[in-house]
Every structure is written in C-alpha cells, then in structure tokens.
Scaffold this motif. Structure first.
Motif, PDB file in Angstrom:
ATOM      1  N   ALA A 249       0.874  -1.041   0.014  1.00  0.00           N
ATOM      2  CA  ALA A 249      -0.017   0.018   0.005  1.00  0.00           C
ATOM      3  C   ALA A 249       0.832   1.333   0.022  1.00  0.00           C
ATOM      4  N   VAL A 250       2.008   1.230   0.419  1.00  0.00           N
ATOM      5  CA  VAL A 250       2.834   2.459   0.616  1.00  0.00           C
ATOM      6  C   VAL A 250       3.545   2.824  -0.430  1.00  0.00           C
ATOM      7  N   LEU A 251       3.701   1.860  -1.828  1.00  0.00           N
ATOM      8  CA  LEU A 251       4.332   2.034  -3.093  1.00  0.00           C
ATOM      9  C   LEU A 251       4.019   3.581  -3.731  1.00  0.00           C
ATOM     10  N   PRO A 252       2.459   3.800  -3.840  1.00  0.00           N
ATOM     11  CA  PRO A 252       2.156   4.995  -4.458  1.00  0.00           C
ATOM     12  C   PRO A 252       2.675   6.276  -3.675  1.00  0.00           C
ATOM     13  N   SER A 253       2.745   6.077  -2.346  1.00  0.00           N
ATOM     14  CA  SER A 253       3.183   7.054  -1.425  1.00  0.00           C
ATOM     15  C   SER A 253       4.471   7.353  -1.720  1.00  0.00           C
ATOM     16  N   LEU A 254       5.262   6.302  -1.781  1.00  0.00           N
ATOM     17  CA  LEU A 254       6.775   6.549  -2.118  1.00  0.00           C
ATOM     18  C   LEU A 254       7.121   7.425  -3.186  1.00  0.00           C
ATOM     19  N   SER A 255       6.287   7.482  -4.253  1.00  0.00           N
ATOM     20  CA  SER A 255       6.442   8.306  -5.464  1.00  0.00           C
ATOM     21  C   SER A 255       5.998   9.859  -5.160  1.00  0.00           C
ATOM     22  N   GLY A 256       4.839   9.907  -4.432  1.00  0.00           N
ATOM     23  CA  GLY A 256       4.762  11.332  -3.846  1.00  0.00           C
ATOM     24  C   GLY A 256       5.703  11.875  -3.222  1.00  0.00           C
ATOM     25  N   PHE A 257       6.413  10.823  -2.119  1.00  0.00           N
ATOM     26  CA  PHE A 257       7.291  11.419  -1.404  1.00  0.00           C
ATOM     27  C   PHE A 257       8.552  11.815  -1.847  1.00  0.00           C
ATOM     28  N   ALA A 258       8.828  11.378  -3.051  1.00  0.00           N
ATOM     29  CA  ALA A 258      10.094  11.538  -3.799  1.00  0.00           C
ATOM     30  C   ALA A 258       9.980  12.948  -4.400  1.00  0.00           C
ATOM     31  N   ILE A 259       8.792  13.116  -4.822  1.00  0.00           N
ATOM     32  CA  ILE A 259       8.625  14.701  -5.313  1.00  0.00           C
ATOM     33  C   ILE A 259       8.672  15.521  -4.248  1.00  0.00           C
ATOM     34  N   SER A 260       8.218  15.305  -3.203  1.00  0.00           N
ATOM     35  CA  SER A 260       8.038  16.211  -1.937  1.00  0.00           C
ATOM     36  C   SER A 260       9.486  16.370  -1.371  1.00  0.00           C
ATOM     37  N   LEU A 261      10.279  15.301  -1.479  1.00  0.00           N
ATOM     38  CA  LEU A 261      11.503  15.233  -0.937  1.00  0.00           C
ATOM     39  C   LEU A 261      12.448  16.283  -1.657  1.00  0.00           C
ATOM     40  N   GLY A 262      12.196  15.977  -3.059  1.00  0.00           N
ATOM     41  CA  GLY A 262      12.963  16.799  -3.849  1.00  0.00           C
ATOM     42  C   GLY A 262      12.757  18.274  -3.867  1.00  0.00           C
ATOM     43  N   PHE A 263      11.710  18.644  -3.657  1.00  0.00           N
ATOM     44  CA  PHE A 263      11.182  19.922  -3.529  1.00  0.00           C
ATOM     45  C   PHE A 263      11.447  20.683  -2.314  1.00  0.00           C
ATOM     46  N   VAL A 264      11.947  19.469  -1.266  1.00  0.00           N
ATOM     47  CA  VAL A 264      12.562  20.303  -0.118  1.00  0.00           C
ATOM     48  C   VAL A 264      13.377  21.273  -0.274  1.00  0.00           C
ATOM     49  N   VAL A 265      14.502  21.463  -1.175  1.00  0.00           N
ATOM     50  CA  VAL A 265      15.434  22.386  -1.647  1.00  0.00           C
ATOM     51  C   VAL A 265      14.900  23.452  -1.961  1.00  0.00           C
ATOM     52  N   SER A 266      13.701  23.626  -2.596  1.00  0.00           N
ATOM     53  CA  SER A 266      13.044  24.851  -3.195  1.00  0.00           C
ATOM     54  C   SER A 266      12.182  25.506  -1.726  1.00  0.00           C
ATOM     55  N   GLY A 267      12.440  24.960  -0.826  1.00  0.00           N
ATOM     56  CA  GLY A 267      11.812  25.306   0.567  1.00  0.00           C
ATOM     57  C   GLY A 267      10.571  25.934   0.257  1.00  0.00           C
ATOM     58  N   SER A 268       9.768  26.524   1.337  1.00  0.00           N
ATOM     59  CA  SER A 268       8.438  27.002   1.212  1.00  0.00           C
ATOM     60  C   SER A 268       8.601  28.630   1.351  1.00  0.00           C
ATOM     61  N   ILE A 269       8.199  29.394   0.188  1.00  0.00           N
ATOM     62  CA  ILE A 269       8.566  30.651   0.337  1.00  0.00           C
ATOM     63  C   ILE A 269       7.426  31.343   1.347  1.00  0.00           C
ATOM     64  N   VAL A 270       6.112  30.660   1.438  1.00  0.00           N
ATOM     65  CA  VAL A 270       5.086  31.117   2.245  1.00  0.00           C
ATOM     66  C   VAL A 270       5.577  30.938   3.816  1.00  0.00           C
ATOM     67  N   THR A 271       6.140  29.962   3.907  1.00  0.00           N
ATOM     68  CA  THR A 271       6.718  29.620   5.405  1.00  0.00           C
ATOM     69  C   THR A 271       7.754  30.734   5.827  1.00  0.00           C
ATOM     70  N   GLU A 272       8.831  30.869   4.812  1.00  0.00           N
ATOM     71  CA  GLU A 272       9.684  31.460   5.410  1.00  0.00           C
ATOM     72  C   GLU A 272       9.558  33.080   5.221  1.00  0.00           C
ATOM     73  N   MET A 273       8.452  33.475   4.467  1.00  0.00           N
ATOM     74  CA  MET A 273       8.106  34.798   4.535  1.00  0.00           C
ATOM     75  C   MET A 273       7.302  35.178   5.777  1.00  0.00           C
ATOM     76  N   VAL A 274       6.401  34.263   6.063  1.00  0.00           N
ATOM     77  CA  VAL A 274       5.736  34.558   7.530  1.00  0.00           C
ATOM     78  C   VAL A 274       6.406  34.511   8.685  1.00  0.00           C
ATOM     79  N   PHE A 275       7.465  33.553   8.793  1.00  0.00           N
ATOM     80  CA  PHE A 275       8.155  33.579  10.214  1.00  0.00           C
ATOM     81  C   PHE A 275       9.550  34.230   9.730  1.00  0.00           C
ATOM     82  N   SER A 276       9.834  34.953   8.672  1.00  0.00           N
ATOM     83  CA  SER A 276      11.248  35.547   8.463  1.00  0.00           C
ATOM     84  C   SER A 276      12.189  34.483   8.509  1.00  0.00           C
ATOM     85  N   TYR A 277      12.145  33.441   8.055  1.00  0.00           N
ATOM     86  CA  TYR A 277      13.074  32.322   8.170  1.00  0.00           C
ATOM     87  C   TYR A 277      14.159  32.310   6.970  1.00  0.00           C
ATOM     88  N   PRO A 278      15.344  32.356   7.278  1.00  0.00           N
ATOM     89  CA  PRO A 278      16.414  32.557   6.304  1.00  0.00           C
ATOM     90  C   PRO A 278      16.681  31.189   5.556  1.00  0.00           C
TER      91      PRO A 278
END
Length: 329
Positions: A249-278
C-alpha cells in the motif's frame, strides 16, 4: 542491470534538458541583468563601456559571442560549480549564497517533510487496518488543515502560539542577540526552538494527505487475494498488516514522497516569509523581486537536480521493494 541503466540514461537526458531550459529562460525574459547592475553602480560614478563589457563577461551575457558559445560556456561553468555572480548581493557568488541558505531550508523543510510522511503513513496504515475506528474518523480533521490556505494556518499558529501564549519566537532562524553561529549546543537549541513553529505548520498542513492516501490504499490492498491467503494460513495480524498489506500500500506514497523530498530544496516561500526564516525560499523571492537572473538560475538548477535525484533514488528503491517494476512489458 538493463532496467537501472535505462533509468540512469533517462535522468541524464532530463538533466541536460533542464540545464538547457535553465540557460534560455532568463534570456527570453524582459530586462537585462547587466543594465540592472550598471544602474546600481552608476550611483557611485559613471560607468564606461569597458566596465560594461567586463560585467557582461562576469555575468555570462557577452553580446559579442554567439548564443551557442555562451551555452557551451554556461555548461562548462555549471560543471565547474561556477553559477555566476549575484546582482542583488554583488559581488557575492551565487554558489556562496545558495550554500548559506540551503542548510536552513533542508533542516526545516526536510525534517518537517520526513516527520509528516512517517507519521502520516503509520497513522494511515492503522486507520486503514481498523476501519471505522476513532482514528479513521479523525482523518477528515487532518485533511481540513490541508484544505485551509497555507499562509492563514501559519498566521493563526503564529498569533496564538507565538504572540498570545509566547510559546515560540515570532521570527528568525536563531537568537541573533545572544547566540553566535557554530557547533555549540546554545546555537543548535536556538535553531530548534525557532524552527519548531514553522515545522509544526508544515506537518499539520501535509500530514492529512499522507494519512488519507495510505488509508485508502490499505483498504484497497486488504481486499486482495494474497491477503486472504495470508489470513487463511493463520499468520499473525501484525505481520499481515506490515509485511503484506502496508508494504504494497505504501508504494504509491513513495512516489509522492520523492517529489516532496526533491522540492525540499526549493523551500516554502510562504513559510519563510511569514516566519522571516532565512532559507532558500526567501533568497528565491529576493532574486525574483530584484531580477537577479544569475541567482534565479542557480536556485532553479539546484531545485531541478534535487528533484531529479530524489526521483531517481526512489525509482531504484521502488524496484527493490516491488520487483515487478523491473519486468519488461
């Protein structure tokens, strides 16, 4: 072996296409980074043609060279790790700026993404195994956090937990007044303390999707014939749930997790702007606002490589988990 070779070749071609697109996109955009930099330097005095030509060479936009030569020079610079000079932070190199911002984003977004995935998968597994339980009925509440606007949830948590209760700091990555950056416990604890509330926002907004997806796949997997066979053999319910149902059952979630993990590097602009995070998200927003093409190119390149690398890694792991994916159609 052929399966793995095909995957590697595919991602190498995808990387080349991304590099090519990353080279041409800034050149198709309106404006010129050289003109922007000259406008800044002209406030200190007149800028000569020789200075302009030197800036073009430094920024990789030499108008005297054909585009193909510029493209080859760009590829050579990328493979040497030279991403150019930032206009916004002139004369700082893009590599240095990304190197300073990236650890903050990976530490915050990466840890929060992994936590939300693991907790969501485990809770979704239990909810799918025990349908109709209180945990199964709790899933709509978690998906509600995913449905609300992300910045609204961040502002609500910041208001109640940061301003009213004062449980967490309101902004920043660490206490700049009392702590010096370094490998000391005072600095590490300050980073964890300042990143706890942004991480909580990310976990609350994403855990519901992992739970719902895993729960639905568990329900679908439990109706398969091999689950019925395992139950007929008298296997322990916990083994059936983890080794048979959850593993598939976890196999489809792994593909989604790969995309999410890859976009970790892009950060979250909203989060970093709201919390003034560097983080890298704040650097990307600054680059867009300042038309800093070199910095934008560098950040987009790092994001592309991280996404492709994460997907390649999960594809290879996927083949180990489910050998059927290696079978040619």
């Amino acid at each position: 072996m052929r399966f793995y070779l095909q995957k590697i070749v595919f991602y190498v071609v995808a990387l080349w296409a991304a590099l090519t697109l990353n080279f041409f996109l800034p050149r198709w955009m309106p404006g010129n980074p050289v003109d922007i930099l000259i406008s800044k330097l002209s406030a200190k005095g007149p800028v000569t043609e020789s200075t302009r030509h030197a800036l073009e060479l430094m920024l990789g936009t030499n108008s005297d060279e054909p585009v193909f030569i510029q493209y080859l020079n760009y590829l050579g610079s990328v493979f040497r790790g030279d991403l150019g000079v930032s206009v916004t932070y002139f004369p700082a190199n893009v590599t240095d700026i990304i190197g300073q911002s990236l650890p903050w984003t990976i530490g915050l977004i990466g840890v929060a993404t992994v936590i939300s995935f693991i907790v969501g998968i485990l809770l979704g597994q239990l909810a799918g195994w025990k349908r109709g339980s209180w945990l199964d009925n709790f899933i709509p509440v978690t998906t509600m956090f995913q449905a609300v606007p992300y910045f609204w949830l961040a502002l609500v948590l910041l208001y109640f937990l940061g301003s009213r209760i004062q449980m967490f700091p309101l902004s920043g990555g660490y206490d700049v007044y009392t702590v010096q950056p370094g490998m000391s416990w005072a600095f590490i604890s300050s980073v964890i303390y300042h990143g706890a509330l942004p991480a909580l926002t990310i976990v609350l907004s994403s855990i519901g999707g992992w739970m719902l997806g895993m729960r639905n796949m568990m329900v679908s997997t439990l109706s398969e014939d091999y689950i019925v066979t395992a139950e007929a053999k008298g296997l322990h319910p916990r083994r059936i749930m983890t080794a048979y149902a959850a593993r598939n059952a976890v196999l489809p979630s792994l593909s989604g997790f790969a995309i999410s993990l890859g976009f970790v590097v892009s950060g979250s602009i909203v989060t970093e702007m709201v919390f003034s995070y560097p983080g890298i998200g704040s650097a990307l927003l600054t680059a867009v606002q300042s038309n800093d093409y070199a910095l934008m190119q560098g950040i987009f390149l790092v994001i592309t490589i991280s996404v492709l690398g994460a997907n390649l890694l999960v594809d290879l792991l996927y083949a180990l988990i489910d050998p059927r994916t290696r079978v040619r159609a």
